[in-house]
Design a protein around this motif. Structure first.
Motif, PDB file in Angstrom:
ATOM      1  N   SER A 598       0.960  -1.235   0.067  1.00  0.00           N
ATOM      2  CA  SER A 598       0.062   0.073  -0.088  1.00  0.00           C
ATOM      3  C   SER A 598       0.878   1.107   0.017  1.00  0.00           C
ATOM      4  O   SER A 598       0.790   1.909   0.801  1.00  0.00           O
ATOM      5  CB  SER A 598      -0.948   0.045   1.221  1.00  0.00           C
ATOM      6  OG  SER A 598      -1.702  -1.352   1.302  1.00  0.00           O
ATOM      7  N   PRO A 599       1.495   1.536  -1.216  1.00  0.00           N
ATOM      8  CA  PRO A 599       2.337   2.599  -1.188  1.00  0.00           C
ATOM      9  C   PRO A 599       1.957   4.035  -1.318  1.00  0.00           C
ATOM     10  O   PRO A 599       2.825   5.063  -0.705  1.00  0.00           O
ATOM     11  CB  PRO A 599       3.251   2.240  -2.522  1.00  0.00           C
ATOM     12  CG  PRO A 599       2.361   1.650  -3.324  1.00  0.00           C
ATOM     13  CD  PRO A 599       1.334   0.824  -2.535  1.00  0.00           C
ATOM     14  N   GLU A 602       0.184   5.834   4.774  1.00  0.00           N
ATOM     15  CA  GLU A 602       1.424   5.664   5.637  1.00  0.00           C
ATOM     16  C   GLU A 602       1.467   4.374   6.370  1.00  0.00           C
ATOM     17  O   GLU A 602       2.364   4.054   6.914  1.00  0.00           O
ATOM     18  CB  GLU A 602       1.362   6.962   6.505  1.00  0.00           C
ATOM     19  CG  GLU A 602      -0.031   6.892   7.305  1.00  0.00           C
ATOM     20  CD  GLU A 602      -0.091   8.204   8.202  1.00  0.00           C
ATOM     21  OE1 GLU A 602       0.909   8.871   8.238  1.00  0.00           O
ATOM     22  OE2 GLU A 602      -0.823   8.107   9.164  1.00  0.00           O
ATOM     23  N   LEU A 603       0.315   3.604   6.373  1.00  0.00           N
ATOM     24  CA  LEU A 603       0.127   2.345   7.133  1.00  0.00           C
ATOM     25  C   LEU A 603       0.206   1.217   6.164  1.00  0.00           C
ATOM     26  O   LEU A 603      -0.311   1.262   5.000  1.00  0.00           O
ATOM     27  CB  LEU A 603      -1.132   2.264   7.993  1.00  0.00           C
ATOM     28  CG  LEU A 603      -1.223   3.380   9.087  1.00  0.00           C
ATOM     29  CD1 LEU A 603      -2.470   3.362   9.621  1.00  0.00           C
ATOM     30  CD2 LEU A 603      -0.179   2.861  10.094  1.00  0.00           C
ATOM     31  N   GLU A 604       0.665   0.023   6.411  1.00  0.00           N
ATOM     32  CA  GLU A 604       0.815  -1.177   5.737  1.00  0.00           C
ATOM     33  C   GLU A 604      -0.288  -2.077   6.583  1.00  0.00           C
ATOM     34  O   GLU A 604      -0.228  -2.215   8.011  1.00  0.00           O
ATOM     35  CB  GLU A 604       2.137  -1.599   5.466  1.00  0.00           C
ATOM     36  CG  GLU A 604       2.943  -0.921   4.500  1.00  0.00           C
ATOM     37  CD  GLU A 604       2.454  -1.542   3.065  1.00  0.00           C
ATOM     38  OE1 GLU A 604       2.062  -2.652   2.943  1.00  0.00           O
ATOM     39  OE2 GLU A 604       2.478  -0.523   2.236  1.00  0.00           O
ATOM     40  N   TYR A 616      -8.656  -6.677  -1.230  1.00  0.00           N
ATOM     41  CA  TYR A 616      -7.634  -5.804  -1.890  1.00  0.00           C
ATOM     42  C   TYR A 616      -6.869  -5.029  -1.011  1.00  0.00           C
ATOM     43  O   TYR A 616      -7.580  -4.676   0.098  1.00  0.00           O
ATOM     44  CB  TYR A 616      -8.183  -4.840  -3.077  1.00  0.00           C
ATOM     45  CG  TYR A 616      -8.970  -5.521  -3.941  1.00  0.00           C
ATOM     46  CD1 TYR A 616      -8.274  -5.830  -5.146  1.00  0.00           C
ATOM     47  CD2 TYR A 616     -10.298  -5.688  -4.018  1.00  0.00           C
ATOM     48  CE1 TYR A 616      -8.774  -6.442  -6.229  1.00  0.00           C
ATOM     49  CE2 TYR A 616     -11.015  -6.325  -5.039  1.00  0.00           C
ATOM     50  CZ  TYR A 616     -10.348  -6.586  -6.259  1.00  0.00           C
ATOM     51  OH  TYR A 616     -11.066  -7.238  -7.360  1.00  0.00           O
ATOM     52  N   TRP A 617      -5.542  -5.097  -1.057  1.00  0.00           N
ATOM     53  CA  TRP A 617      -4.733  -3.950  -0.212  1.00  0.00           C
ATOM     54  C   TRP A 617      -5.192  -2.788  -0.173  1.00  0.00           C
ATOM     55  O   TRP A 617      -5.613  -2.125  -1.319  1.00  0.00           O
ATOM     56  CB  TRP A 617      -3.290  -4.133  -0.376  1.00  0.00           C
ATOM     57  CG  TRP A 617      -2.708  -5.469  -0.276  1.00  0.00           C
ATOM     58  CD1 TRP A 617      -1.954  -6.292  -1.049  1.00  0.00           C
ATOM     59  CD2 TRP A 617      -2.464  -6.172   0.899  1.00  0.00           C
ATOM     60  NE1 TRP A 617      -1.475  -7.385  -0.482  1.00  0.00           N
ATOM     61  CE2 TRP A 617      -1.696  -7.296   1.001  1.00  0.00           C
ATOM     62  CE3 TRP A 617      -2.696  -5.799   2.142  1.00  0.00           C
ATOM     63  CZ2 TRP A 617      -1.377  -8.083   1.886  1.00  0.00           C
ATOM     64  CZ3 TRP A 617      -2.567  -6.776   3.331  1.00  0.00           C
ATOM     65  CH2 TRP A 617      -1.646  -7.881   2.911  1.00  0.00           C
ATOM     66  N   TRP A 630      -8.865   3.163   2.604  1.00  0.00           N
ATOM     67  CA  TRP A 630      -9.588   3.399   1.345  1.00  0.00           C
ATOM     68  C   TRP A 630      -8.856   2.602   0.386  1.00  0.00           C
ATOM     69  O   TRP A 630      -7.648   2.188   0.432  1.00  0.00           O
ATOM     70  CB  TRP A 630      -9.629   4.783   0.803  1.00  0.00           C
ATOM     71  CG  TRP A 630      -8.195   5.485   0.523  1.00  0.00           C
ATOM     72  CD1 TRP A 630      -7.839   5.691  -0.737  1.00  0.00           C
ATOM     73  CD2 TRP A 630      -7.488   5.929   1.295  1.00  0.00           C
ATOM     74  NE1 TRP A 630      -6.741   6.178  -0.861  1.00  0.00           N
ATOM     75  CE2 TRP A 630      -6.170   6.357   0.707  1.00  0.00           C
ATOM     76  CE3 TRP A 630      -7.125   6.417   2.701  1.00  0.00           C
ATOM     77  CZ2 TRP A 630      -5.123   7.055   1.157  1.00  0.00           C
ATOM     78  CZ3 TRP A 630      -6.152   6.795   3.243  1.00  0.00           C
ATOM     79  CH2 TRP A 630      -5.082   7.036   2.608  1.00  0.00           C
ATOM     80  N   SER A 631      -9.475   2.334  -0.704  1.00  0.00           N
ATOM     81  CA  SER A 631      -8.655   1.552  -1.938  1.00  0.00           C
ATOM     82  C   SER A 631      -9.687   1.849  -3.174  1.00  0.00           C
ATOM     83  O   SER A 631     -10.744   1.905  -3.248  1.00  0.00           O
ATOM     84  CB  SER A 631      -8.841   0.330  -1.960  1.00  0.00           C
ATOM     85  OG  SER A 631      -8.240  -0.640  -2.941  1.00  0.00           O
ATOM     86  N   ASP A 632      -8.851   2.374  -4.372  1.00  0.00           N
ATOM     87  CA  ASP A 632      -9.516   2.754  -5.643  1.00  0.00           C
ATOM     88  C   ASP A 632     -10.236   1.429  -6.212  1.00  0.00           C
ATOM     89  O   ASP A 632     -11.205   1.636  -6.948  1.00  0.00           O
ATOM     90  CB  ASP A 632      -8.363   3.125  -6.412  1.00  0.00           C
ATOM     91  CG  ASP A 632      -7.989   4.335  -6.266  1.00  0.00           C
ATOM     92  OD1 ASP A 632      -8.507   5.348  -5.349  1.00  0.00           O
ATOM     93  OD2 ASP A 632      -6.799   4.814  -6.532  1.00  0.00           O
TER      94      ASP A 632
END
Length: 677
Positions: A598-599, A602-604, A616-617, A630-632
């Motif tokens: 998750s580049p 700030e968190l993984e 999804y990551w 969030w994730s697109d």
């Protein structure tokens, strides 16, 4: 059971007072109103126990057993000499009064201080007369035992190296904070399921576990007949199918050095199968081992693991061990073999194995010996080849019966031998690091684990003793997929966390302390420290943080998940390392670049899914006591997970430096869930 009866009959006949091994020199007694002392004497014999200003008297029962309590609530810490007087007098020296904790579980609790990260330096600086450990001898029993061997060892360089590293660092932290003696009772065994630590009473409440015991005990009775039939039928089958062995008259060309180049193949360490080698027949494996002067003349132990076939082991041309259908140990393993010291010479030694594979295709899956040189390539040579078996011939091959399960690996076996004999001893609480051996039915652990906690508390009869445990750390290869596979590591961790519903329990989260390929991560100091803060806060009134961020609630709005945490003071995204360890047993460990999933956040470690339940990551950031996720790829999220893979990359902490607890907001079916008790 026979040994226990003999123990009692000797005591009664001699009329001498006798104490169990745990009541011995250097012991630490709990500072409490009820520090129990017990033993045996002649029936009706009066026994008096004195420690400093505390005295107790009792009379031995008709069975020769006696037990009494000393009130040590207001005792100084000592050291004292305790006297036990009946018709004879015993003296126990260097007795301290302080805090006592039981440390149980499997190999990560057994992992020694010397083995741990920076262990040699810690052992060298470990002198502290206020820290002691009692190591219960690791045995099993079919029925509850009266006694377990062991001794109290003060912490110093001569003895602390064998201490449980986790328990040592726990004790060291308590001692530093409380300035009191701390005793650890170390009762743990590697490779054990949680069931082996349960009492017979507990097992009877778990029908499937109880059935396992009954089935195993019945098989133990049946096994001798099954093995006798195998010893008769297998040679007959070999004769019928033309698979009888015809060993060479002279083994020198195969088993003695030097190894000629002609006719020998180079075989890498690892799995050997019928590739360049025949499926059936006889194959020799050889390895030159360089023995240092310091080892010459001493016995050498070695282990080889699973072998398809019958093996003969040679050392410098001498036959050391031979497995045949008539003396097969009951598994397809060579097992532990000792090379007598008289055969071990300084310099080059030749280790050779002759594998006769008349039935199943040749296979040798791994090598483990005491010398690193064994990890290099081996030399292999075919002695003779047997033709492939027809399908019906292979189907008619007699099967070697499995060995009966030893007492120590039957449900209840370790409790009977190692916990039951200790249950009179006054303790402040219990520590636990176990679960790796229950991964294949991890969902059931949420039933098994609370059952064990309730069981042990009932056995001690001292109320709801504090029970603090380690959540399993990260393990196995890192993945670029947020979907968990069929393994149960994530589910086991969740089962452990759900056990916090049991009163007076606490969890040390270790998700950030694991290793990709080492199930025994060596950094044990933070493990002991995280257990210690649970005790310091809950049992000793210290105001110290006990947990990293804990999932509290979540809201899904406008394409994001807003996750709120408790224990969220100073939520922070810690910097991630540039690399991680990827090689097992390498010195130094090999590493690989850490690739972020998750580049853009700030968190993984966070993942989202929508109605399609595809994960999804996700990117994530800290916002006060919450995290925004969030994730697109998930425009309408319905669930969020954190650290929900075997070896997640994670970096969410609070200001106390403690990692967030892995969690999920969904209730989807998970691996191992269909399996139940």
């Amino acid at each position: 059971m026979v040994s226990c009866l003999l123990f009692v009959s000797i005591d009664i006949a001699s009329a001498d007072v006798k104490l169990p091994a745990i009541i011995s020199d250097h012991m630490v007694l709990l500072k409490s109103e009820r520090a129990t002392i017990w033993g045996t004497a002649a029936p009706g014999e009066e026994v008096t126990v004195t420690l400093d200003k505390a005295t107790g008297k009792t009379t031995a029962g008709s069975d020769g057993k006696w037990k009494l309590d000393l009130n040590l609530k207001n005792s100084a810490q000592g050291p004292f000499t305790m006297t036990v007087q009946g018709k004879n007098t015993l003296t126990i020296s260097d007795v301290l009064v302080g805090e006592v904790w039981l440390a149980g579980g499997q190999s990560n609790m057994a992992f020694t201080l010397l083995q741990s990260l920076d262990g040699a330096a810690e052992v060298a600086a470990s002198t502290n007369p206020l820290i002691r450990e009692f190591q219960a001898v690791r045995i099993g029993a079919d029925t509850p035992a009266a006694e377990v061997a062991g001794k109290w060892v003060p912490s110093d360089p001569s003895g602390s190296g064998t201490f449980s590293a986790v328990a040592y660092y726990f004790a060291k932290r308590l001692n530093n904070e409380l300035k009191v003696p701390v005793g650890i009772i170390n009762a743990n065994v590697g490779g054990t399921e949680i069931e082996v630590w349960m009492s017979p009473e507990c097992i009877q409440k778990l029908p499937v576990v109880a059935k396992r015991v009954d089935t195993a005990l019945q098989y133990r009775k049946d096994y001798p007949g099954l093995f006798e039939a195998y010893k008769k039928n297998y040679p007959a089958w070999m004769k019928q199918t033309g698979r009888e062995d015809h060993p060479p008259g002279d083994v020198k060309t195969f088993a003695e050095d030097p190894i000629p180049a002609e006719g020998w193949l180079s075989i890498p360490v690892g799995t050997i199968k019928a590739d360049k080698l025949p499926a059936n027949g006889v194959v020799w494996l050889r390895k030159e081992i360089d023995i240092p002067d310091t080892v010459a003349g001493k016995a050498v132990g070695l282990t080889l693991g699973p072998v398809e076939g019958f093996q003969s082991v040679y050392w410098n041309g001498k036959l050391i061990k031979q497995v045949t259908p008539e003396n097969n140990p009951g598994t397809l393993e060579l097992g532990y073999t000792v090379i007598p010291g008289e055969y071990v010479k300084a310099g080059k030694n030749t280790f050779a194995i002759r594998i006769f594979a008349p039935g199943m295709p040749l296979e040798l899956t791994r090598y483990l010996v005491c010398f690193k040189q064994i990890l290099g390539n081996w030399s292999a040579k075919v002695e003779y080849v047997l033709p492939m078996l027809a399908a019906e011939q292979l189907a008619s091959m007699p099967k070697l019966p499995d060995l009966p399960v030893p007492a120590g690996f039957l449900p209840g076996g370790r409790y009977n031998a190692m916990i039951h004999p200790l249950k009179n001893y006054a303790i402040r609480g219990m520590l636990w690091y176990q679960g790796e051996y229950n991964i294949s039915y991890a969902y059931a652990y949420r039933t098994l684990f609370p059952a064990l906690i309730t069981d042990w508390r009932a056995q001690w009869g001292r109320g709801d003793l504090p029970f603090y445990f380690c959540q399993l750390p990260a393990f196995r290869v890192k993945t670029d997929s947020p979907d968990p596979d069929a393994e149960g590591w994530t589910v086991l961790r969740e089962s452990q966390t759900k056990t916090l519903q049991v009163p007076k329990t606490g969890e040390a989260v270790l998700i950030d302390l694991g290793d990709s390929n080492d199930i025994h991560p060596p950094n044990k100091k933070p493990v002991g420290d995280r257990l210690a803060v649970l005790a310091l806060a809950n049992d000793y009134g210290k105001k110290v943080p006990t947990s990293g961020p804990v999932y509290e609630s979540s809201k899904f709005e406008k394409g994001i998940a807003r996750v709120k945490f408790s224990h969220a003071e100073g939520l922070v995204a810690r910097p991630l390392p540039a690399t991680y360890s990827v090689a097992e047993a390498a010195v130094p460990p090999a590493t690989a670049p850490l690739v972020r999933n998750s580049p853009n956040g700030e968190l993984e470690g966070f993942a989202l899914c929508g109605e399609d339940k595809k994960w999804y990551w996700a990117d994530a950031k800290v916002e006060g006591d919450s995290v925004i996720v969030w994730s697109d790829k998930v425009p309408t999220p319905i669930a969020v997970r954190y650290a929900w893979v075997e070896n997640p990359t994670v970096n969410l902490y609070n200001s106390a430096g403690l990692p967030a607890v892995p969690f999920r907001t969904d209730d989807f079916a998970v691996p191992t869930q269909p399996k139940s008790l």
